[in-house]
Design an enzyme around this catalytic site. Structure first.
Site, PDB file in Angstrom:
ATOM      1  N   HIS A   7       0.870  -1.493  -0.285  1.00 20.98           N
ATOM      2  CA  HIS A   7       0.039  -0.145  -0.594  1.00 20.98           C
ATOM      3  C   HIS A   7       0.933   1.535  -0.146  1.00 20.98           C
ATOM      4  O   HIS A   7       1.993   1.165   0.685  1.00 20.98           O
ATOM      5  CB  HIS A   7      -1.299  -0.043   1.242  1.00 20.98           C
ATOM      6  CG  HIS A   7      -0.316   0.241   2.485  1.00 20.98           C
ATOM      7  ND1 HIS A   7      -0.729  -0.923   3.392  1.00 20.98           N
ATOM      8  CD2 HIS A   7       0.279   0.963   3.401  1.00 20.98           C
ATOM      9  CE1 HIS A   7       0.777  -0.673   4.225  1.00 20.98           C
ATOM     10  NE2 HIS A   7       0.488   0.914   4.253  1.00 20.98           N
ATOM     11  N   HIS A  79       4.097   6.940   3.783  1.00 22.88           N
ATOM     12  CA  HIS A  79       5.240   6.125   3.707  1.00 22.88           C
ATOM     13  C   HIS A  79       4.274   5.574   2.437  1.00 22.88           C
ATOM     14  O   HIS A  79       3.098   4.829   1.833  1.00 22.88           O
ATOM     15  CB  HIS A  79       4.858   5.150   5.282  1.00 22.88           C
ATOM     16  CG  HIS A  79       3.547   4.651   5.653  1.00 22.88           C
ATOM     17  ND1 HIS A  79       2.855   5.503   6.086  1.00 22.88           N
ATOM     18  CD2 HIS A  79       3.196   3.059   5.132  1.00 22.88           C
ATOM     19  CE1 HIS A  79       1.755   4.160   6.617  1.00 22.88           C
ATOM     20  NE2 HIS A  79       2.332   2.845   5.703  1.00 22.88           N
ATOM     21  N   GLU A 130       8.162   1.150   5.101  1.00 27.85           N
ATOM     22  CA  GLU A 130       7.252   0.019   6.313  1.00 27.85           C
ATOM     23  C   GLU A 130       6.650  -1.006   5.555  1.00 27.85           C
ATOM     24  O   GLU A 130       6.691  -1.710   4.197  1.00 27.85           O
ATOM     25  CB  GLU A 130       5.410   0.321   6.222  1.00 27.85           C
ATOM     26  CG  GLU A 130       5.207  -0.778   7.051  1.00 27.85           C
ATOM     27  CD  GLU A 130       3.247  -0.582   6.909  1.00 27.85           C
ATOM     28  OE1 GLU A 130       2.459   0.099   6.379  1.00 27.85           O
ATOM     29  OE2 GLU A 130       2.764  -1.157   7.706  1.00 27.85           O
TER      30      GLU A 130
END
Ligand SMILES: CC[C@@H](C(=O)O)C(=O)SCCNC(=O)CCNC(=O)[C@H](O)C(C)(C)COP(=O)(O)OP(=O)(O)OC[C@H]1O[C@@H](n2cnc3c(N)ncnc32)[C@H](O)[C@@H]1OP(=O)(O)O
Ligand SMILES: [Co+2]
Length: 134
Positions: A7, A79, A130
């Site tokens: 994502h 992020h 991440e």
């Protein structure tokens, strides 16, 4: 090591307003809101088929995105999340190469019920990364 793009996260000051923008202006279909106090955020996901957008707003007093929103009052890209097959071996390799793993270095369970870790933006082209074990 990294696999698919899981994502892209956008931090917003007002999640409800951001959801309306994405739903009405962009025709996005939105997930239910998820309050994640252990992460200090409330999130909504938009499934794009090949990846997801994560809309997140601060939750609680010490949200890790609060200062980001002070610097970016209308919101912004926060992020990027890559999938890895084994998050602990990825972490150990990154640490051995001198990268900074945020927090205590132990993976936390993220919004998808999978272990996640964060890498310092200054070590990855000014981008908060991440990792999610999938
Ligand atoms: C929903 C659960 C989960 C999922 O399953 O997907 C999530 O996504 S949870 C998302 C929220 N949680 C996190 O982001 C945890 C990791 N983040 C952090 O620990 C902090 O955000 C941070 C990276 C340590 C930054 O915190 P901040 O308070 O902004 O610290 P500083 O002001 O000291 O920033 C240091 C330095 O880094 C720059 N910075 C900060 N955030 C970002 C960013 N998102 N992208 C790029 N750069 C960033 C900041 O500008 C400072 O730079 P300089 O000013 O040049 O020093
Ligand atoms: Co995320």
């Amino acid at each position: 090591m990294i696999g698919k793009l899981n994502h892209v996260a956008i931090a917003v000051p007002d999640l409800e307003a951001a959801c309306i923008t994405y739903r009405d202006a962009l025709g996005a279909s939105l997930s239910q809101r998820q309050e994640l106090p252990e992460h200090g955020v409330t999130v909504v996901f938009i499934d794009l088929g090949n990846t997801k957008v994560e809309l997140l707003e601060p939750l609680g007093e010490n949200s890790p995105i609060a200062q980001f929103l002070e610097r970016n009052p209308t919101g912004g890209m926060h992020h990027i999340c890559y999938e890895v097959p084994d998050i602990r071996s990825a972490r150990d390799r990154l640490l051995a190469e001198g990268a900074r793993v945020l927090g205590d270095g132990e993976p936390k369970i993220g919004a998808h019920g999978k272990p996640v870790l964060f890498l310092h933006p200054k070590d990855f082209c000014g981008t908060l990364v991440e990792l999610e074990e999938v």
